[in-house]
Design a protein around this motif. Sequence first.
Motif, short mmCIF file in Angstrom:
data_model
loop_
_atom_site.label_atom_id
_atom_site.label_comp_id
_atom_site.label_asym_id
_atom_site.label_seq_id
_atom_site.Cartn_x
_atom_site.Cartn_y
_atom_site.Cartn_z
N SER A 265 -2.91 -3.97 -10.24
CA SER A 265 -2.74 -2.96 -9.20
C SER A 265 -3.59 -1.73 -9.48
N ASN B 253 -2.17 0.80 -4.67
CA ASN B 253 -1.98 -0.53 -4.11
C ASN B 253 -1.32 -1.42 -5.16
N HIS C 128 0.86 -1.19 0.00
CA HIS C 128 0.00 0.00 0.00
C HIS C 128 0.90 1.24 0.00
N ASN D 18 -0.58 -5.06 -6.12
CA ASN D 18 -1.07 -6.40 -5.80
C ASN D 18 -0.21 -7.47 -6.48
#
Length: 284
Positions: A218, A187, A176, A189
């Motif tokens: 993301s 974010n 994050h 991911n």
Amino acid sequence: MASDEPEKAEIAPRRRPWRIVLLVLGGIAATLLFVALVAVIVYRSGYANDYVKESFTARLSEMGIAFSAEAFDLKASPLELHIREAVFNDKLTGEKLFAIREAHLGMTITDLFALRTTREISIDTTDITGAEVWIKFDENGRSNFSNLKVIEDERGSAVNFRYETVTFTLRESVVHFGDIKRNIDGNANNVVFLLSPLARDAEGDPLRYSFDLTSTDSTFAYDEKKVEDIDIRAQGIADDNGADITRFELTTPIGRSTLTGRLDDWASPRYDLDIESTIDMTQT
């Protein structure tokens, strides 16, 4: 009548050197056997596990990190540390920095049987699965990691952890990111991050590491304008002062950007990047 005692003294058997060598080797063997026996007893009693955990927790505390974990298990042969459901918070603010679902650390104890009052534990490999990291910068550009400090080994410490040769692997993770000053939020991911040390050109040169980062699906927001389905690929060389970015590719539904350049100062980052972009104006 002359005494024959001197003659007897001359022919008396002398102590042979090889007998002394055997006695010394036998003493060493007995000592090693005793050390091995004590090591097994200590390991099975759980004392070694508690000792390493206390040393590990104390070192993180010195760095400014409060550490806790559901599982902290030490395996003796080979020397490995397994951590599960661990949380790392800022010791001063209590703010969560990162959390780990599972981690394996491969270690080596330097000169295990040397007669020393201190021991060095080299962290050789670190494999982390399921991490969640929070990286934030306030309105003054100050990072949430700025309270942390690097601890140099002190003379006389019972245990010193060494990280110079560590190979680091991170999988199935989320990062994050937020930068209030620049109105950036995002974010990352499905993060995979690989880090490995580079050989030094000369003694005393700073430690440098090659890195490879990928992220898919993301999200990124600038000034509250959000873009989703972002893929990221970054490669370069990092040190304590920053990173040389040799490749940074950002692929989004509205276009693709390639960046190269330099990032300075991890606590208050400054960027000097060259950017090439292609943009889909209909999507923009």
